[in-house]
Design an enzyme around this catalytic site. Sequence first.
Site, PDB file in Angstrom:
ATOM      1  N   HIS A 304       0.851  -1.190   0.000  1.00 15.10           N
ATOM      2  CA  HIS A 304       0.000   0.000   0.000  1.00 15.10           C
ATOM      3  C   HIS A 304       0.885   1.238   0.000  1.00 15.10           C
ATOM      4  O   HIS A 304       1.950   1.235   0.608  1.00 15.10           O
ATOM      5  CB  HIS A 304      -0.920   0.011   1.234  1.00 15.10           C
ATOM      6  CG  HIS A 304      -2.058   0.950   1.082  1.00 15.10           C
ATOM      7  ND1 HIS A 304      -1.968   2.276   1.409  1.00 15.10           N
ATOM      8  CD2 HIS A 304      -3.307   0.752   0.592  1.00 15.10           C
ATOM      9  CE1 HIS A 304      -3.121   2.859   1.145  1.00 15.10           C
ATOM     10  NE2 HIS A 304      -3.955   1.965   0.650  1.00 15.10           N
ATOM     11  N   ASP A 361      -7.853  -5.660   0.081  1.00 17.31           N
ATOM     12  CA  ASP A 361      -8.337  -6.502  -1.019  1.00 17.31           C
ATOM     13  C   ASP A 361      -7.911  -7.957  -0.903  1.00 17.31           C
ATOM     14  O   ASP A 361      -8.373  -8.794  -1.681  1.00 17.31           O
ATOM     15  CB  ASP A 361      -7.841  -5.940  -2.357  1.00 17.31           C
ATOM     16  CG  ASP A 361      -8.484  -4.612  -2.679  1.00 17.31           C
ATOM     17  OD1 ASP A 361      -9.682  -4.475  -2.406  1.00 17.31           O
ATOM     18  OD2 ASP A 361      -7.795  -3.715  -3.184  1.00 17.31           O
TER      19      ASP A 361
HETATM   20  N1  CMC Z   1       4.344  -7.374  -4.747  1.00 11.82           N
HETATM   21  C1  CMC Z   1       5.675  -7.290  -4.924  1.00 11.82           C
HETATM   22  N2  CMC Z   1       6.399  -6.169  -4.779  1.00 11.82           N
HETATM   23  C2  CMC Z   1       5.739  -5.051  -4.468  1.00 11.82           C
HETATM   24  C3  CMC Z   1       4.337  -5.041  -4.261  1.00 11.82           C
HETATM   25  C4  CMC Z   1       3.639  -6.261  -4.402  1.00 11.82           C
HETATM   26  N3  CMC Z   1       2.329  -6.324  -4.226  1.00 11.82           N
HETATM   27  N4  CMC Z   1       3.944  -3.791  -3.944  1.00 11.82           N
HETATM   28  C5  CMC Z   1       5.044  -3.030  -3.957  1.00 11.82           C
HETATM   29  N5  CMC Z   1       6.129  -3.783  -4.268  1.00 11.82           N
HETATM   30  C6  CMC Z   1       7.527  -3.352  -4.318  1.00 11.82           C
HETATM   31  C7  CMC Z   1       7.859  -2.660  -5.634  1.00 11.82           C
HETATM   32  O1  CMC Z   1       8.319  -3.584  -6.602  1.00 11.82           O
HETATM   33  C8  CMC Z   1       8.922  -1.691  -5.204  1.00 11.82           C
HETATM   34  O2  CMC Z   1      10.122  -2.409  -5.059  1.00 11.82           O
HETATM   35  P1  CMC Z   1      11.573  -1.687  -5.279  1.00 11.82           P
HETATM   36  O3  CMC Z   1      11.579  -0.482  -4.375  1.00 11.82           O
HETATM   37  O4  CMC Z   1      12.551  -2.731  -4.882  1.00 11.82           O
HETATM   38  O5  CMC Z   1      11.618  -1.318  -6.727  1.00 11.82           O
HETATM   39  C9  CMC Z   1       8.461  -1.263  -3.820  1.00 11.82           C
HETATM   40  O6  CMC Z   1       7.695  -2.359  -3.315  1.00 11.82           O
HETATM   41  C10 CMC Z   1       7.602  -0.005  -3.804  1.00 11.82           C
HETATM   42  O7  CMC Z   1       6.594  -0.180  -4.769  1.00 11.82           O
HETATM   43  P2  CMC Z   1       5.838   1.038  -5.441  1.00 11.82           P
HETATM   44  O8  CMC Z   1       5.121   0.542  -6.652  1.00 11.82           O
HETATM   45  O9  CMC Z   1       6.766   2.196  -5.614  1.00 11.82           O
HETATM   46  O10 CMC Z   1       4.842   1.395  -4.300  1.00 11.82           O
HETATM   47  P3  CMC Z   1       3.535   2.192  -4.452  1.00 11.82           P
HETATM   48  O11 CMC Z   1       3.303   2.888  -3.192  1.00 11.82           O
HETATM   49  O12 CMC Z   1       3.553   3.038  -5.687  1.00 11.82           O
HETATM   50  O13 CMC Z   1       2.453   1.023  -4.722  1.00 11.82           O
HETATM   51  C11 CMC Z   1       0.624  -0.384  -4.660  1.00 11.82           C
HETATM   52  C12 CMC Z   1       1.388   0.732  -3.936  1.00 11.82           C
HETATM   53  C13 CMC Z   1      -0.658  -0.665  -3.908  1.00 11.82           C
HETATM   54  C14 CMC Z   1       0.262   0.091  -6.061  1.00 11.82           C
HETATM   55  C15 CMC Z   1       1.532  -1.653  -4.726  1.00 11.82           C
HETATM   56  O14 CMC Z   1       1.866  -2.094  -3.439  1.00 11.82           O
HETATM   57  C16 CMC Z   1       0.883  -2.783  -5.530  1.00 11.82           C
HETATM   58  O15 CMC Z   1       1.007  -2.806  -6.763  1.00 11.82           O
HETATM   59  N6  CMC Z   1       0.170  -3.733  -4.838  1.00 11.82           N
HETATM   60  C17 CMC Z   1      -0.551  -4.780  -5.528  1.00 11.82           C
HETATM   61  C18 CMC Z   1      -1.906  -4.243  -5.994  1.00 11.82           C
HETATM   62  C19 CMC Z   1      -2.860  -4.066  -4.829  1.00 11.82           C
HETATM   63  O16 CMC Z   1      -3.026  -4.948  -3.999  1.00 11.82           O
HETATM   64  N7  CMC Z   1      -3.574  -2.913  -4.821  1.00 11.82           N
HETATM   65  C20 CMC Z   1      -4.596  -2.624  -3.803  1.00 11.82           C
HETATM   66  C21 CMC Z   1      -4.186  -1.509  -2.892  1.00 11.82           C
HETATM   67  S1  CMC Z   1      -5.279  -1.356  -1.453  1.00 11.82           S
HETATM   68  C22 CMC Z   1      -6.813  -0.932  -2.119  1.00 11.82           C
HETATM   69  C23 CMC Z   1      -6.867   0.520  -2.425  1.00 11.82           C
HETATM   70  O17 CMC Z   1      -7.043   1.319  -1.495  1.00 11.82           O
HETATM   71  O18 CMC Z   1      -6.756   0.871  -3.602  1.00 11.82           O
END
Ligand code: CMC
Length: 426
Positions: A304, A361
Site C-alpha cells: 500500500h 483486497d
Molecule cells: N508485490 C511485490 N512487490 C511489491 C508489491 C507487491 N504487491 N507492492 C510493492 N512492491 C515493491 C515494488 O516492486 C517496489 O520495489 P523496489 O523499491 O525494490 O523497486 C516497492 O515495493 C515499492 O513499490 P511502489 O510501486 O513504488 O509502491 P507504491 O506505493 O507506488 O504502490 C501499490 C502501492 C498498492 C500500487 C503496490 O503495493 C501494488 O502494486 N500492490 C498490488 C496491488 C494491490 O493490492 N492494490 C490494492 C491496494 S489497497 C486498495 C486501495 O485502497 O486501492
Amino acid sequence: MSNVATLTVNGQTIELPIIESVEGDRGIDIRQLRQKTGCITYDPGYGNTGSCKSAIAYMDGEKGILRYRGIPIEDLATHSSFVETAYLVINGELPTREQLNRTSVQLNDHSLVHEDMQIFYQNFPRASHPMGILSAMVNALRSFYPELIASDKDFEEVYVRLISKIRTMASVSYKISRGHKVEYPRPDYTYCANFLNMMFNTPVKPYILRKELVRALNVFWILHADHEQNCSTAVVRSVGSAQTNIYASISAGISALWGDLHGGANQAVIQMLIDIHEKGVKVKDVIKRAKDKNDPFRLMGFGHRVYKTYDPRAKIMKKNCHDVLDRLNYEDPLLDIAMELEQIAISDPYFIDHNLYPNVDFYSGIMLRAMGIPTNMFTVMFAIGRLPGWIAQWRENMQDAEQRLTRPRQVYSGYTERPYIPIDER
Ligand code: CMC
C-alpha cells in the site's frame, strides 16, 4: 517546532510557511515556490504532495490507523451500520436516531432507477465489465436527475439519491447480465439486506436473508467508505475542480477505481488464487515471481502507498471473511491458499524490507465469493462502499476557498525548438 522551512535554490534562500496538521504530516506551503525560485516540485504519483486540507479521514500508515471523522475504523466496523457510517463521512457527525430514520426513509424514496435507464443496460454487450457499466450509468444519472446542490437540503437529496441508486444499478446490471427479471427494492428492508435481496431473489427461488451476511456486508462497506486522498478520490476531486457535476466526477472515480493497482485488486487477487489452485502454480513460485525485478508480476492484495504495516481494514476483513465462511459452512480452497501465501510473504525478507503486508483486497474477494457475488462484480462492491467518501471529498473540495482548478505542472523532457521539415524532405 519551526513553522517555517527554508530552501536554498541557486544561492537564493527563501522561507516557506509550514501548515500545521491536527495529526500526521505537516505541509510545506509551496504555493509561492515557482514565483520565487523559478522551480517547481517533482513528485510522480504525488507521494509527497498534499493536495488539500481535509477533515474527513485520517490515516497513519506507520501505525496502521484509520479513522473516519475521528472515529476508529475498528469501532465503526463493530458497532455501526453502513448507512450510519455514510452519514458520518458525509456530514461530519454521527446522526441522531431521527436523522438516521430520515436518511433511511429517503434511501427508500430514491431507490428506483428511471425505467428508461434499463434500455441502456440491455444494450451493453454481454461481456461488458460491470465497472464500465456502472461508470456509464452513474454519469447518465445527470441526464435524468437535476444536480441541485445550491443548499444543504438539495445536496442531501443528491447524495441520498446517489447512494440509493448505485445499489439498485449494480444489482440491475447483475440481473440483466444473467438474463433474469429485475428485482425491485423493498421498502421494508435495510440498505444491505435490500442489496442482497435484489441480487439473489428470483421468482423460482426466494432468497433467504441471513442476518450474519447482512452484517458482514455492512462491515465490508464500512471498511471501504473513505480512504482520504487515494487514486479514485483524487480523480473525483480533480474532475470536480473544473466545476464538473457530481455524477460525472464520481463516474470518473469509478473508472479510476477499476484499475488492478487500486480497487480492481480484489478481482485480481481471486484470479491469482484461482491460477494457483487450478493451474497448479506453486505458492513459492508466485512469491518468487513477485520478488523478481524483471517480472512485472506483483503479489496482488499486498502493499500500500500509505500503510507500511498491516492495513487495519485487512485485519477486520480477514476476520469478517473467516466468520462468513464459518457461518455458511463454506469451504473454499482459495482461503487456505491465501493464508499460506500470507504466511510465507510476511516472513520473507523481501516483503519485510519493503513493508509489504496484506491490504483490504487480500481477503475481501474470498468473502464476497462465499456470499455469491460474482468475481467481476467485486470492484463494483468496492465502489458502492467508497461512494460516501467520494461524495464527501467532492463537496469538501467544492467548499474549500483555497482550492483551484487542478492543473499540475511538468518538468519538460522533450525536444527543444526545431524546425518543421516538409514530408518529402524527411
Ligand atoms: N508485490 C511485490 N512487490 C511489491 C508489491 C507487491 N504487491 N507492492 C510493492 N512492491 C515493491 C515494488 O516492486 C517496489 O520495489 P523496489 O523499491 O525494490 O523497486 C516497492 O515495493 C515499492 O513499490 P511502489 O510501486 O513504488 O509502491 P507504491 O506505493 O507506488 O504502490 C501499490 C502501492 C498498492 C500500487 C503496490 O503495493 C501494488 O502494486 N500492490 C498490488 C496491488 C494491490 O493490492 N492494490 C490494492 C491496494 S489497497 C486498495 C486501495 O485502497 O486501492
